[in-house]
Design an enzyme around this catalytic site. Structure first.
Site, PDB file in Angstrom:
ATOM      1  CG  ASP A 471      -2.114   0.888   1.131  1.00  0.00           C
ATOM      2  OD1 ASP A 471      -2.319   1.466   0.046  1.00  0.00           O
ATOM      3  OD2 ASP A 471      -2.847   1.001   2.112  1.00  0.00           O
ATOM      4  CD  GLU A 474      -0.358   5.268  -4.528  1.00  0.00           C
ATOM      5  OE1 GLU A 474      -1.377   4.589  -4.626  1.00  0.00           O
ATOM      6  OE2 GLU A 474       0.238   5.432  -3.454  1.00  0.00           O
ATOM      7  CG  ASP A 550      -8.160   3.987  -0.095  1.00  0.00           C
ATOM      8  OD1 ASP A 550      -7.983   2.767   0.085  1.00  0.00           O
ATOM      9  OD2 ASP A 550      -7.395   4.856   0.355  1.00  0.00           O
TER      10      ASP A 550
END
Length: 812
Positions: A471, A474, A550
């Site tokens: 997670d 990016e 999300d």
């Protein structure tokens, strides 16, 4: 061909100019929003750190990024000659050169100004050999390369056409334009742009994870992996996983175009003017702008199955998940303690609900520090893992890349000693703000840093975790304003070549997955690694899967979930799924159930929610929902042998588990428009309920004959039918003649055979393999046919069937 292209380009410039103005207004509004965001953040310690991080990021970039010079544009000019090479050759123009190379297998590489296939983060291993049958030869004023599956024509001005062997146009790439410096008047950065013209009836899919679709409408799509900063909805763009991969479907045929460039960029799709069939939402022109990097791309043509096979042969076959990863996963940010995890697991057992996996989010860490556990709330993770394993449940751990910059913390000290963290141009560690506080970031483009990071998973394995969930990769660094990531000037190894974050950003998560996968291969060589990731890039499938990120709780979020899974599959990443129930809020019982029913037919079937967004256990939504959720879970477990077979098929061929309805009928324009139903393999058609209050729904059926699995009723293909969809189930149809493996009442695999059409046969395959290891699987194919008024199933090639066979819908 250049005249038609130029006409379309002129029209495109007018449209693009209007959209550039709109984009400028959006940037202005975003600047105002940044000020509001910064003001709000000043009230907390984490917010103040985010403000300092944003200021520091801007200061570092202002100091270390190269200054812009005068704006100069360059086009290829006119052709001046060519040099044949194996598989194609180099065509020279007055101001540029183009290399065209047809690889064995049919993929076509095009590279401008000396660009070659390697090095590449997308390609798996060595570049495929050239096809010696493909030859560069004169073609009027230009040149052409003719191969078995595609013909490439290069005009005298540098436009490149791709046609089928029968001469049908698939794609025209216009002459590129290079820009050597920024142009403030146009908002363009240094780099290049290129326009492509598509057939008037074309539909574009892909570009990674997009909340709209799966067919991409007219608009702009940024190629920059981005944390949306909260729950996203259809229309939000970009998201966490972008890829410069387009799968184009048209009457002329299908093709995939991949721009092998990791820099920030934008794909703009707008209406074409080349002929009837274009519409306000139907792109005919594609413009790609990149802020740097090479201009090189691959084109693969053929049927959808052939295209995905060629694509994954080039970039790596999808990783094979262990069998347990195909069951039901349950997760929540905010379990808070071992006791709560035990309570949830016990609840599944008490309610008779199958459960395969439980996920622990960042709240199980000690102060959110990666590769730790809170000694107060999770004092005995190995004991918890062993207890759950006794009930057939595995533990999966979240893993974030950010490491708290805290001397004395083992992970920080080890990484600092290995010089594994990203640095600035002066050699100092880049600091950012993430959940633990001030953090540093491993440089996953450095082989030594990847090796160090991969070794850290030993701590997770020792605590009993069986799989991993990446997670915040990016990568994210909280910022009160500006882009929430590392400074663009941050330095990266890039496999020894050296460069900055502008080039490394989009492959950061891909290389994190590589580090984790390779580390697990070394630490636990007897077992297949299981990991999935929020972010990634082209080639992500060779290390694992992904999930939606999300997604907002709501009916729009439910629809976006399906679009994301379909889109990722068409980019070569077949194992994915959403947060069932949505991440951000509390779903109504109906919404939760419809999402749950959809998830039961997706590769990654996981419930998940944000802290404070309520529980996601089925019994929390009342007895009616509980009963229907139990039925969906039981059907998931019944189909587990079929899902395992699809996993092996994906690993062998690249074909996604979840496929658009046009998968075998790309020429059916009506099917190209379908965004609310899908094929699960070749055998099943799933029509989820995506609208509130719906108890029936329409679906367009592909060719053939289809049986409603609930009623047995048969429907002819190429028709639109209305199907019952009571609250307790969603419509699922089986293809006539399909033979698929399922779990029988006694727990053993049996064959479910659906009656073929009269006078026609059918079939299917079963792949049985090692549930977690590397032993080669056993493939078995079966055929079905009518014989003397009954359905007969036989092993292909003869021999005993070896499974019990249950025939469904056996009317003649």
């Amino acid at each position: 061909m250049d005249g038609a292209y130029l006409l379309g380009a002129v029209v495109g410039e007018v449209v693009g100019g209007v959209r550039d103005l709109r984009a400028a207004l959006r940037r202005q509004r975003a600047g105002s929003a940044d000020l509001v965001r910064a003001a709000r953040m000043l009230g907390s310690a984490r917010g103040r750190l985010a403000v300092r991080t944003a200021v520091r990021r801007r200061s570092v970039d202002a100091r270390d990024l190269p200054a812009a010079g005068p704006d100069r544009a360059r086009t290829p000019g006119l052709v001046v000659g060519a040099e044949p090479e194996p598989g194609g050759g180099v065509v020279r123009f007055s101001r540029a050169e183009l290399r065209v190379r047809v690889a064995a297998g049919g993929a076509v590489f095009c590279g401008w100004d000396g660009a070659v296939p390697l090095p590449s983060y997308a390609l798996a291993g060595d570049c495929p050999e050239a096809d010696p049958r493909a030859q560069l030869e004169p073609d009027g004023a230009g040149w052409r390369v003719v191969s078995e599956r595609i013909t490439v024509r290069i005009s005298a001005q540098g436009a490149v056409e791709f046609r089928t062997p029968g001469g049908l146009l698939l794609r025209t790439e216009g002459p590129p334009t290079w820009r050597d410096a920024a142009s403030p008047a146009e908002g363009r950065a240094p780099g290049w742009e290129q326009r492509a013209r598509l057939p008037a009836d074309a539909r574009v899919f892909g570009l990674g994870g997009r909340a709209s679709g799966p067919a991409l409408r007219t608009g702009r799509y940024r190629l920059w992996n981005t944390d949306p900063g909260g729950a996203f909805r259809p229309g939000d763009d970009p998201l966490s996983l972008t890829m410069p991969v387009q799968l184009v479907v048209a009457d002329a045929g299908c093709h995939l175009a991949f721009q092998d460039n990791t820099w920030d960029g934008e794909v703009a799709l707008w209406e074409g003017r080349e002929g009837a069939g274009s519409g306000p939402d139907q792109p005919g022109i594609c413009r790609l702008r990149m802020e740097g990097g090479p201009l090189r791309y691959w084109v693969i043509a053929g049927t959808p199955a052939r295209v995905l096979s060629g694509w994954t042969a080039l970039t790596g076959r999808p990783a094979l998940p262990p069998r347990w990863a195909l069951g039901h996963h349950h997760s929540r940010w905010g379990f808070g303690s071992q006791q709560e995890v035990r309570r949830v697991a016990a609840g599944y057992r008490e309610h008779g609900l199958p459960l395969s996996v439980l996920h622990l989010d960042i709240d199980h860490f000690d102060g959110h520090r990666v590769f730790t556990a809170d000694p107060r709330t999770f004092p005995d993770l190995p004991g918890l893992a062993e207890e759950l394993a006794g009930h057939g449940v595995r533990l999966v751990s979240i893993v974030d890349p950010a490491v708290k910059a805290e001397p004395g913390l083992a992970t920080y000290d080890g990484g600092a000693a290995a010089r594994a963290f990203v640095r600035d141009a002066r050699g100092r560690e880049i600091r950012g703000a993430v959940w633990p506080g001030e953090c540093v970031f491993p440089d996953f483009t450095d082989p030594a840093a990847r090796a160090w990071w991969g070794a850290q998973y030993r701590e997770r394995l020792d605590r009993g975790f069986a799989g991993f969930w990446h997670d915040m990769n990016e990568p994210v660094s909280f910022a009160a304003f500006g882009d929430p990531t590392l400074p663009l000037s941050a330095r990266h190894a890039l496999e020894g070549r050296g460069g900055d974050h502008r080039e490394a950003h989009n492959v950061y998560a891909l290389e994190m997955a590589r580090a984790g996968y390779q580390g697990l291969r070394e630490l636990r060589p007897q077992q297949r690694p299981f990991l999935f990731s929020r972010s990634g890039w082209a080639g992500m499938q060779r290390y694992g899967g992904t999930w939606s990120g999300d997604v907002a709780t709501g009916w729009e979020g439910l629809r976006a979930s399906l679009a994301l899974v379909l889109g990722m599959g068409l980019c070569g990443v077949p194992y994915s799924g959403p947060d069932v129930g949505g991440f951000s809020g509390v779903p109504s019982p109906e919404l939760y159930l419809r999402w749950f029913q959809l998830g039961a037919y997706l590769p990654l079937f996981r419930t998940h929610s944000a802290i404070g967004a309520g529980r996601r256990e089925p019994w929390e939504f009342g007895p009616e929902v509980l009963g229907h959720a139990r039925a969906a879970l039981e059907e998931r477990m019944r189909l587990l042998p079929y899902l395992e077979t699809l996993a092996h098929v994906a690993h062998r061929t690249g074909a996604p588990y979840v496929r658009p309805l046009w998968w075998k009928s790309p020429g059916d324009r009506a099917l190209r428009e379908c965004a609310d139903a899908f094929l699960l393999g070749d055998a099943l058609l799933v029509a989820p309920v995506l609208e509130e209050g719906a108890t029936s729904r329409q679906v367009r059926l592909p060719r053939g004959k289809w049986h409603d699995t609930a009623t047995g009723r048969a429907y002819p293909g190429r028709t639109t039918v209305r199907l019952d969809a009571p609250l307790g189930r969603i419509p699922v149809l089986a293809r006539a003649g399909a033979v698929l493996p399922v779990t029988g009442a006694d727990g053993r695999v049996e064959l479910e055979a659906w009656a073929p059409r009269t006078g026609r046969g059918g079939g299917g395959e079963v792949v049985v393999g090692d549930p977690e290891g590397w032993t080669a699987p056993r493939r078995e194919r079966f055929v079905s046919r009518w014989e003397k008024g009954r359905v007969v199933v036989e092993r292909e090639g003869g021999g005993e069937v070896g499974y019990e066979v249950r025939v469904r819908a056996a009317e003649a």
